[in-house]
Structures are given as structure tokens and as C-alpha cells.
Design a protein around this motif. Structure first.
Motif: not given
Lengths: 234, 234, 234, 234, 234, 234
Positions: E53-79
């Protein structure tokens, strides 16, 4: 007073998720009940073939350990329901079958034993098998009309030995003085060679002894086990 | 099973904030215990002279009602501790004295009766006198060392008849089948002419009967009373 | 005050795990809502072909009973979603599908009815189907942004008739005076010939009547039903 | 829906331990009720002369502030019961007198207002005055027989502004959309010059605004206040 | 004090049911930990291809978003463990696999990271995926014997952003001052373009900011995040 | 990790209702904190002259015992506030004075010590003095604005040694490894000759040792003490 106020020749059913949970959770109480002339029956739900941390889980070994431990406690009958040779049986996805097992297993169930008291895993265990067995046993213990399924008068929850740090608050308000029965519990524990662990582990015998001593000391006794009352109907 | 698993000649102490709370809260259970040969002693903490809504509270009348009700239930002994002729005694400001009363009253106390079971008002009553008596009785019931003060094995809370709508959740998990003892309870209730009320009031006999019938019906019985377990030590 | 403060022409959706749970749990409230001009829609999740203790469960019979009971209560529309002819459907293993059903069933769902109030099974039922429907309905009831899915203002839990002895404490703090609607509830109950039981069973009509009378008496009424408030948003 | 489902000309009594608790705890709701045509009456229990951290507490000032704040909210009547010029009045030691005050104050009490809804401090406040007023108001709100004392249908608890970090878990499940009434609440808050604090204090207006905005945002609204339901009887 | 009392070079594992839960639930705390020199690792359990509802959930997009958000927070590693291209993976029916994932994922798990602190979804989330991940992570966090599996000293629960209205009371008693890290959290939130929503939605950035400001204000801070302590072992 | 994450030169205030509660409740933790270079200050609220069961309570003796025990634990400073020579002082009727004591005692109070952590009796103690000190300390610990009264970041509750059987469920989720400090605790306990009891009593040293060993064993340690977190603000 006698244990839970039960009399000679009354019957108790203990439902253990896996062999050893009955001894770890309420072995002293089982031994005391047996010594008081109460019939105790134990249903262990499942055991699976698996590599475990710090040991192995061979179904045949665990069945023998279970039989021996139950004998050490003075249990009247014991049954191990589901042996999972492949390690693929996940009881958390089969809740309805677990209810039916506890209601109707031919040897150790509500229908077969018609117990006055039912001892089940308490609600707050971390282990998901314990949670599914708790919920199933609780459902099986519901009140039925006279003349239909058997309704046990007393329903109590025993603790998982690895749950003492756990976050789930429940009313642990029933206490059984097991001072004269610690040695029977210790003998039963020693039957579970594949499951016990050494110093520093929650499943070390010395830790279990200390826990029962602390529980007892709070009541002025040498050893005790505590239970959650779910229904006590007199 | 016998009530709470108690045997003939064991002893119970009931602590009622005011005369009538013992009958309203657990009159059927008291009658059943007495019929089973258990000695029941009742300590009513206080009664005060006051104008009440829908009735009067004359201490002499209430003492007589209390004596008659206890007789109707088959109680072994009863005592009314503090008669407050001026209406000035506020027990909520004297918690320590209430603890000492329950510990040491010369006729109906832990020291005098050495009860196996102690029945006290449950924690969640709206009435502040019930709250202070609950807390005092709970403190008096703590575990003492062997050889010092008496420690009752069982400590249970009974319900106030006006508390059924109340917001305090407690584990009401102990149930007593009072089917054969409703009539004794009704006789005791009828002794409290000054305290009972007519249709539409929580203290109407018909409402109490319906409540006990509903409690019983949930267990497959005609009548029952429920209790909160605070400590059940076997 | 009107029931839950709802006005004529507002809408209520009741989610029942099986046909009869709506009547057993809140039949008097449904009848009162209907009498006050509120539209009530009932979604029963599933019924399965099975041999039951003390009766049979034939899907066609149960569908007819459901339709008749809903009519007796004055329900605007009712739907029975999943008829399980083989007895193999275990909804406890399909939680996501139950959420989608409650959100999007074409006739009786959040999307179809856009209800102001949603009545769901309370959390503490012993029956695992009730638990899975509770969790699914609670998830479906979450707050959505304006313009997306419908969010019901009021979310309340009703009791299972066999759960009164049960161990799960929840805040039963919302009460509905159903004194003028007991007879409609009784008529609806009588539609469930295959499900009701005789004296001594929690599903005997007389026991249900006594329970509602006890609930009502605590509030000064003849009959009442109680609910757990999960969200009341004004 | 209207606030709590109340209609024009119904009545609400708010019991505040001290002047300002009504505005801090439910000022937006009071303003919305008043705007909907509901009569709101406020009883402030006590104020004492005392040196406070970061301000002073002069009874005459605080009475004026209270009167002005109530006017800003559109309250029908307000009363400040006990002015403690010496700072010696400790209401925590006078629980019975507080019950009688709430039952019988001549202007703003259950007897004088006969309210449909009673708003009281929630149970978990850290301040001992709030605790004693909570318990007293809860006792005064008990169910009475028809024809005797007035029983309010709705009893709800409001939050103390300094209690948000507090450890007491209660069911905050009733929410009122105060988006259109934040400005009235802010005007009332500004009347309490002696009590408000600057940035970084729980009683800073900006913090109260943010709290109401966060509460509202969780429901899809701009501002909201939350309540604990103690009894909602329809 | 440092966050949770952790020191530079200690390690934290955050378990998020889906990408974005780590930022929504504890993004400010992650950013502060990273700024204090603590290594933070994030395991996101699953993402599925689905129409929302109100958006889409494309796995590739969400993986990229996740990687970028973790980087913005200063995370050491994300999976991101399980990408569900068909939308058929229902983790609620695979609880055992989720436990094993959290214990043994090769990059971000208890075995791989050996964390001092484990941050998991709190128990009361409405979303069934959050519930299953909570239970699995709680089981994985149990105490193990020295020399066997790793046991994290601290186990804390973070909140789901859509759960603030929710009915589950838990002890939210641990608070982290994130005033200096709101902007990092906001940057991470802005990475989740596909998941965020506009004004009036619980997942609007402005609502998240207001919630953190209200949480902080209660402690005298500008912004804060709260946690449920499950085990804090020093 | 260091105890509660505190660093050298931070400060802790322990509030004990009576001398010995600090040692019984958290003696191992105090000793560990002192060994880690944290300043620990102890405020004992009161001691009264009284005949006790199994001992005597002479204020001068108890003051000396308190001083010696605090020295054995390595406490920086200790103070005994109210010596009640007549046995007439009932602190349960003076709640406001206890709040002021904890806020402003000249030597060991929030104002004097400005502690980072405050250790108080947990909520569920059976002893009414413990209850009143708990509530007073909790009130004193509330959040104050920057620049006004001191607000401790950490507020934790310790257990009363006689409360282990008790009915009050609280989240005992914070655990301190006191393995290296049991002997200091034992030395401090031995200072309380007038208060300790022999075998079979909750205040026997052997029982305390067993309890700490059981608490520790659940975490894989030799000895531990557990606490309730009321506020942990980082």
C-alpha cells in the motif's frame, strides 16, 4: 501436607517436551510423589537425531537415558512419542498434532491416565519447543463437560533449567519441599549423560543442586522446586 | 480432593477487614472446610459506628451478626478485634499495628492458631481498609525460621464482593467447589441483615449466588469460589 | 450511553474464529448494537468437518446455524470464509493468510465494511485457533495512514466461553449492559444445536446465562458482557 | 466519534491532585469536551504554601492560575478544596478524608455533579499525592446500588507530565484526538506561570506540545492525549 | 556515560526483521554507538517482492536502501539474509530456521560477530514477522556454557515505529540520549524512499522526529530512543 | 564490562531501609563497585530499639555493625539517618519526610552525593518499611530539569533477602557477576551479628551464599546479584 495435597493412588501426568525436561524441571517432585504412593506417568513429546553443541543426540541413547531416569524417580510409566530420525520434525509448525498427542496418546495421555494433576512446561521458556508444548498442554487441559474428555483438577507449570535468567514474569507461587528427594533427582540426572554439562553450564548438576537449595532456603527447607499454578480446582 | 488438600484437624485462619468480608469472600469455602473437619478461625479486624448509605452500622449489632454468621458456617472460633465507637479509627494510617494484630491477637492470630492455611483479602480491592489488611496479612505471612514465629504453608486471597468490576488483574487460579455448601453460605449471609442490600446491588444475596454459580459453571460445578494463590508450600 | 458510544449507521465488524464464537462471546452486544441501528457484520474464519466429542461438526449444518444465529441477532451481513471439508486446514500454520482475509474478504472485512469498531477474540483464549485469529486481527487493526487502508477507531476483545477459568490476565474493563438483549442472545444460541451442550458444560445455555448475569450484577445490571479494550480512539 | 462517546449535556468530573494536573494531564480533552457541549467540572484537591525548586508556590497565586486555566479550557465549574497555608497538610496520611472529599464536596464531587465520566490520575504516578488521589478516586468510583450514591459510567486515568519515563506499566489504550484543541490547552498552560518551566524540563510547554504531537502521530493525528481505562460501562 | 556502558571496540549486533527496522527502531542509537567507536553489525532477516500500500517493495531497491542507510549510520557491516523473490516465504512458519540464522549467519550473527550487546525487536510488535524474529532472537540469546556458543552480555528490545498505540505493555526502561545523532538517523531514514510515508503516517519522518523528541524531553534531552531490557549482565 | 557500565570516580548512592539491607540486597555489587574505583555512599533510613524474634535490636549496636559492614565492603561514606530509641517511629506514616531525607540528607543523599546510579529497595518487598522507602526513593529519583535537583542516570532495585518466595513479579533483568566479591560480602554479613540467623532462616549466611550461587549459575558465573531496572538513561 502431601505434595499438592494429593493422596496415595491418585495420578499425575508430566508432559516433557524432550526427555530430561521432566527431571530437570521437577525431578524432586516426581520422586516425592512416587514415594508418597502417587502414580506418576511421563510423556516426552519428541527427540531428534542431531549434532548438539558439547554432545550428541542419538535417539536410541536418549530413549535409554529417559527410561533409566524415570526408573530412578520411581515413575509408574513413561513414553517417548515421536522419534525424529531425520531431524526434520519441527513441532512448532504442528501445534494441533501436539494437542491430540497429549489428549490421546495410548499410554501416557489425559485419556489413558486420567490424571488428577497435570505438570506442563511453564509459559515463559525461551525454547520454542517448550512454548509449543506449553500451549498445547494448556489447551488440552481445558475444562470439559462431565462425561466427555477428562479434566485434570490441578494444572501446574515447571521451569526449564535454562530459563532462570529469562524475561518472562510468571507467578511462581507453588513450592514443593524436595529435601528428602534430592538424591533421587541427582540419580536421575546422572542417567542423562548425553545431556548434562560441566561446571559453568546451566545444565551442570552442581548448578541444579544450588538452584534447588536456593529455592528451598527461601522457604526454610534444604531443597525445593517451584511451579506456576495454572488451575488448582478442589 | 479435599479443600486446598487440607486434612481433618488441620487449621485455617481467615482475616477479614470487617465482619461479613469472610462470608462474602469465602463463606462457601469456610463451610466446606468445617464440614471436612478442618478447624476454621476468623479474625475480623475492625467495625466502626457510622451512618452508612442504605443502612446503619451499629457495632453491637454487627458483632452479633458476625457471631451468628460464623456459627452458621461452622467456624471453630471468631474474634472481632477493634470496635471503633467514634468512627475515628483509620486503620490505613496504622499499618504496623495491623501486622501485630494478625501476628499476635490472643485468640485468632498466627501465634494463637498456628494455621496451615491463611486466607486474606486479595490485593486488588478498591476499599482502602481491604488494601491495608491485605498488605499487613501478607507481611505477617512471611517465611520465618524454624523455631521462631509460625509460618502458614498456604496463603490465599479471597475476593471482595464489590470488586468484580475492578481494574486490578491478579491470578485467580484456585477454585473451590462449594456446591454442597451454598446453603450454609446463604444462611450466614442472611445473618448480616444490616449489611446486605436488595436487587441491583453487589451485596444482594441473589447477585452473590449468581456470581458463585458462574464461577462454578466455568469449572463444571454448581457453585464455586475463586482465590489468588500467594504461597502454596507443600 | 449508547454501546461503545457508537451512533446509528456506524458500522461494526466482528471476527469469529468459528461460527458460534460471535454469539458466545458477544451475542448480547451484537443484538443491542443492531437494536440501536448500528450495522453489524460478522466474519467467521473457518469451520471444519470433524467428529467432535458430544456432537458432530458438519460444515453445511454449521453454516446454516451461523446464518440463523446471525439473523436472530439482527446482523446486517455474515460470511463464513473457509470451509474445510477434509479437516486438514490448520490455520495456526497460516497466519499471514488470516491477516489478509480480515483485511480483504470481499464481504465482511476491514476493506469491505470500513468499520468504526472491530470486535476480535481476546488474547488469552486456550484454543490455538482463537490465538491465531486474535493475533491476525490485531495486526490487521494497526493504524494506517490517511488515504490508505481503513483503520477502525475502536478495537475490543471478546471472551471465549470456555476461557473463564483460564490463566491469562487481561484488562476486562469495558462492560456492555445487555439486559434488554439476553433473549435475542438466547435465541441465537439455540440456533447452534450442534454446538451447545447440557448442564455442567461451559457451553450450556444456562451457564452462559448465569455468567452474563454475574457480569451484569457486578455493575448493577441484569445481564452484561465484558471486553478487553485494545484501542479506543476518539 | 465524540469524545469517549459522550453527548451534549452529559457531565464529566476531573479530579486533579493539585491545580495544573488537570491541564497537564488532559487539558486538550477537557477543551474538546467543552467544545462538544459536555459540562466539565474540575476538583483540585490541595495546594500548599511552599518554596519550590525553580519557583514559588503561593496559594493565592495558584488559585488564580487555576481559575484562569479552567476558564481557558471552557470548564463549567472548578473548585480548589484544601488550601494548606502552613505546608503541614500531608494528604498521604489522610486517605479516608480524600475519598469523602471526592464523594461529597459541595460543588465538584460525585454527589454534586453526578458525572457520566470521571477522570482521575493514573495509578503509576511517581508523586505520592497523585498515588493517594488515584486510590481515593478509584474507591469513590466503585459501583453503588441504584438509588444510593452516584456511579460514573466511565472512569479513566490521565497521565502526570513527569511520569513518562516511569516504570509503571498500565494499559494506555484510550486516545483522544485533541488536534483542534491544542491551542486552548496551550492557553491554559500559560496561565500556570508559577508552575511551568523552561526548555529541558518535563513541564516546559514545548515538551508538552511534543509529547501530545508524538501521541497523536501514532494515531495519524496532529495531537492527542492518552488515558488508562479503569471502567467503561455502556 | 557511554551508550549501554559499552567501550570502544566492543561489538553490537542488531537483528532487524526487514531492512529499515534497524533505522526506525534504533537508528540514533546505532549512530551514537558508531560515533563512540563501537562496532555495529546489522542482520536484516528478509525482504520480499510485493505490492505494498502506498509504495512498492522491490528486493534490489530495498537492498540498496539498506546498504545506504547502514552506511549513513556508520555501521561496520550489514547483511540481508533472505531475499524472497516470489513473496511466498512466510518466516512465521519457519521459526527454527530463524534461530539458526541468528546464531550462525556467516557475516552478521552471534557466531560471526560475538557481540557484547544484541538489539532485537521488542516482544509486543503487531507485525507477525517481528514477533517471530523477536522469539527467535530471544532463544538464540540464551545463556550458553563457557567455551560453547557465544552469549551476549546485553540483550535489549527496540520498538517498531508502528507499535506506539499497541496494547502490549513492556518495561521500556532503558533510554539513550540521541540528541547529537538525530541528523544521522534522519539521513538514514531518507535512504528508505520506498518505505517512508508522508504526513499523517507513523512512518513519516516528521512523526519519527516528534516521537524521539517526546521520548527525549521526558528525560530532559532533545532526542532519545527507548529500549526494553531483556538481559543486562555485567 | 564494568558494573552497570560505570567508570572509576563515578558515584553510587544506596538507600537501605535499615542497616543490613544494603549488604543483604547488594553487598557483592557494592564491593565490586568499590574495587572498580567507584565511590559508593550508603544511606540507612532508620533503626529502632526493639525486641526482635531471635535477637535484639539495640541502636548503638546496629550503628556499629553498619559502620563495620560498610567498611568491609569498601564504602566511601555511610550514614544512619533516624535512630528511634522508643520504637514509636513508624516511617510508613511519614512518606513525605522520607522523600526529603533521600533528596537532602547532608551526607548521603541525592543532593550531597550527586550519584550516577541510585540503588533502592525493589517494589515488591513484603516489609512495609521497604515499601515506603521504595516509593520515596522512586519519587526522589524523578527527572528534574537541568540546573535544578540532581537526577541519577541509573535507578535500580535490589532484593530483600526474605522476599524470594514473594508474590510480586518484577523484571529482575539486570545481573552483576560478584564471583570475585563474595568474600567481601560474607565479611560484611558477619558484621551483622545481631541480625543474622542460623540454618533454615532466610537470613542465614549459608542461604545467602546459595542464593547468590544459584543466581550466578544461571548466567554461567559463580556468584551474582540481580536487580530490577527502573531507569537506565545513557
Amino acid at each position: 501436607m502431601s505434595t499438592f495435597g494429593l493422596s496415595t493412588a491418585q495420578r499425575v501426568l508430566v508432559v516433557a517436551p524432550h526427555p530430561d525436561d521432566e527431571t530437570l524441571g521437577c525431578g524432586g517432585t516426581i520422586a516425592r510423589l512416587a514415594a508418597e504412593g502417587v502414580d506418576v506417568h511421563v510423556l516426552a513429546v519428541t527427540v531428534r537425531a542431531a549434532v548438539m553443541w558439547g554432545g550428541t543426540s542419538d535417539p536410541a541413547t536418549r530413549r535409554d537415558e529417559f527410561t533409566n531416569a524415570c526408573a530412578a524417580l520411581g515413575v509408574t510409566s513413561s513414553a517417548l512419542a515421536w522419534i525424529d530420525e531425520t531431524g526434520e520434525l519441527d513441532i512448532t509448525t504442528r501445534p494441533r498434532a501436539v494437542v491430540e498427542l497429549i489428549e490421546r496418546h495410548e499410554q501416557a495421555s489425559l485419556a489413558a491416565v486420567e490424571p488428577d494433576a497435570l505438570l506442563i512446561p511453564a509459559a515463559g521458556g525461551f525454547h520454542q519447543d517448550h512454548q509449543v508444548v506449553h500451549r498445547a498442554a494448556f489447551a488440552a487441559a481445558r475444562v470439559h463437560a462431565r462425561g466427555s474428555k477428562h479434566t485434570p483438577a490441578l494444572v501446574l507449570g515447571f521451569r526449564g533449567v535454562e530459563d532462570h535468567w529469562s524475561a518472562h514474569e510468571e507467578p511462581w507461587r507453588v513450592h514443593v519441599n524436595t529435601s528428602a528427594h534430592w538424591y533421587a533427582k541427582e540419580r536421575a540426572l546422572r542417567c542423562y549423560i548425553s545431556q548434562l554439562r560441566g561446571d559453568g553450564h546451566p545444565r551442570a548438576i552442581e548448578h541444579i543442586r544450588t538452584t534447588d537449595a536456593a529455592t528451598g532456603g527461601a522457604l526454610g527447607w534444604h531443597y525445593a522446586e517451584s511451579f506456576v499454578p495454572y488451575r488448582l480446582a478442589y
